[in-house]
Design a protein around this motif. Sequence first.
Motif, PDB file in Angstrom:
ATOM      1  N   VAL A  78       0.840  -1.197   0.000  1.00 58.07           N
ATOM      2  CA  VAL A  78       0.000   0.000   0.000  1.00 58.07           C
ATOM      3  C   VAL A  78       0.873   1.244   0.000  1.00 58.07           C
ATOM      4  CG1 VAL A  78      -1.965  -1.091   1.137  1.00 58.07           C
ATOM      5  CG2 VAL A  78      -0.210   0.018   2.519  1.00 58.07           C
ATOM      6  N   GLU A  79       0.291   2.336  -0.454  1.00 57.52           N
ATOM      7  CA  GLU A  79       0.978   3.622  -0.466  1.00 57.52           C
ATOM      8  C   GLU A  79       0.469   4.472   0.688  1.00 57.52           C
ATOM      9  OE1 GLU A  79       0.629   5.509  -4.268  1.00 57.52           O
ATOM     10  OE2 GLU A  79       1.196   3.695  -5.346  1.00 57.52           O
ATOM     11  N   ALA A  80       1.211   5.503   1.040  1.00 59.05           N
ATOM     12  CA  ALA A  80       0.779   6.432   2.081  1.00 59.05           C
ATOM     13  C   ALA A  80      -0.574   7.023   1.705  1.00 59.05           C
ATOM     14  CB  ALA A  80       1.804   7.549   2.251  1.00 59.05           C
ATOM     15  N   GLU A  81      -1.462   7.119   2.682  1.00 56.09           N
ATOM     16  CA  GLU A  81      -2.795   7.696   2.540  1.00 56.09           C
ATOM     17  C   GLU A  81      -3.764   6.834   1.741  1.00 56.09           C
ATOM     18  OE1 GLU A  81      -3.841  10.462   4.300  1.00 56.09           O
ATOM     19  OE2 GLU A  81      -1.861  10.168   5.192  1.00 56.09           O
ATOM     20  N   GLN A  82      -3.371   5.597   1.409  1.00 53.00           N
ATOM     21  CA  GLN A  82      -4.294   4.689   0.733  1.00 53.00           C
ATOM     22  C   GLN A  82      -5.351   4.224   1.736  1.00 53.00           C
ATOM     23  OE1 GLN A  82      -2.451   1.617  -1.619  1.00 53.00           O
ATOM     24  NE2 GLN A  82      -4.258   0.316  -1.586  1.00 53.00           N
ATOM     25  N   VAL A  83      -6.595   4.169   1.304  1.00 55.37           N
ATOM     26  CA  VAL A  83      -7.696   3.745   2.181  1.00 55.37           C
ATOM     27  C   VAL A  83      -7.594   2.235   2.417  1.00 55.37           C
ATOM     28  CG1 VAL A  83     -10.196   3.562   2.446  1.00 55.37           C
ATOM     29  CG2 VAL A  83      -9.201   5.602   1.393  1.00 55.37           C
ATOM     30  N   LEU A  84      -7.624   1.865   3.702  1.00 55.04           N
ATOM     31  CA  LEU A  84      -7.557   0.451   4.084  1.00 55.04           C
ATOM     32  C   LEU A  84      -8.945  -0.093   4.402  1.00 55.04           C
ATOM     33  CD1 LEU A  84      -4.515   0.696   6.532  1.00 55.04           C
ATOM     34  CD2 LEU A  84      -4.462   0.192   4.088  1.00 55.04           C
ATOM     35  N   VAL A  85      -9.684   0.664   5.216  1.00 55.15           N
ATOM     36  CA  VAL A  85     -10.990   0.215   5.707  1.00 55.15           C
ATOM     37  C   VAL A  85     -11.964   1.401   5.686  1.00 55.15           C
ATOM     38  CG1 VAL A  85     -12.233  -0.707   7.728  1.00 55.15           C
ATOM     39  CG2 VAL A  85      -9.926  -1.537   7.200  1.00 55.15           C
ATOM     40  N   VAL A  86     -13.222   1.125   5.350  1.00 57.04           N
ATOM     41  CA  VAL A  86     -14.275   2.132   5.360  1.00 57.04           C
ATOM     42  C   VAL A  86     -15.276   1.769   6.450  1.00 57.04           C
ATOM     43  CG1 VAL A  86     -16.105   3.250   4.035  1.00 57.04           C
ATOM     44  CG2 VAL A  86     -13.997   2.556   2.890  1.00 57.04           C
ATOM     45  N   LEU A  87     -15.616   2.748   7.278  1.00 57.19           N
ATOM     46  CA  LEU A  87     -16.588   2.553   8.359  1.00 57.19           C
ATOM     47  C   LEU A  87     -17.876   3.286   8.050  1.00 57.19           C
ATOM     48  CD1 LEU A  87     -14.365   3.292  11.502  1.00 57.19           C
ATOM     49  CD2 LEU A  87     -14.807   1.079  10.438  1.00 57.19           C
ATOM     50  N   ASN A  88     -18.990   2.747   8.529  1.00 58.04           N
ATOM     51  CA  ASN A  88     -20.287   3.448   8.493  1.00 58.04           C
ATOM     52  C   ASN A  88     -20.493   4.108   9.836  1.00 58.04           C
ATOM     53  OD1 ASN A  88     -21.161   2.949   5.902  1.00 58.04           O
ATOM     54  ND2 ASN A  88     -22.230   1.091   6.468  1.00 58.04           N
TER      55      ASN A  88
END
Length: 70
Positions: A60-70
């Motif tokens: 992964v790169e810096a600032e790449q989204v890993l997880v999305v929360l609701n």
Amino acid sequence: MAEIKAPMGGKVIKVSVEVGAKIAEDDEVAVLEAMKMEMPILSEDEGTVAEIKVEAGQAVEAEQVLVVLN
């Protein structure tokens, strides 16, 4: 909706959550290996895991989204 991002580039060595899991602030969501060190990635918010955008072994790169929360 909140996004948990990688603080720096590296390799995901563990994803600690699954879709639908409820997490609290400061819960571990993943572990990133960078510069030969393991770094736990912690949630800055509470919520329910809506989407996991990475998998173990993925670079992964810096600032790449890993997880999305609701």
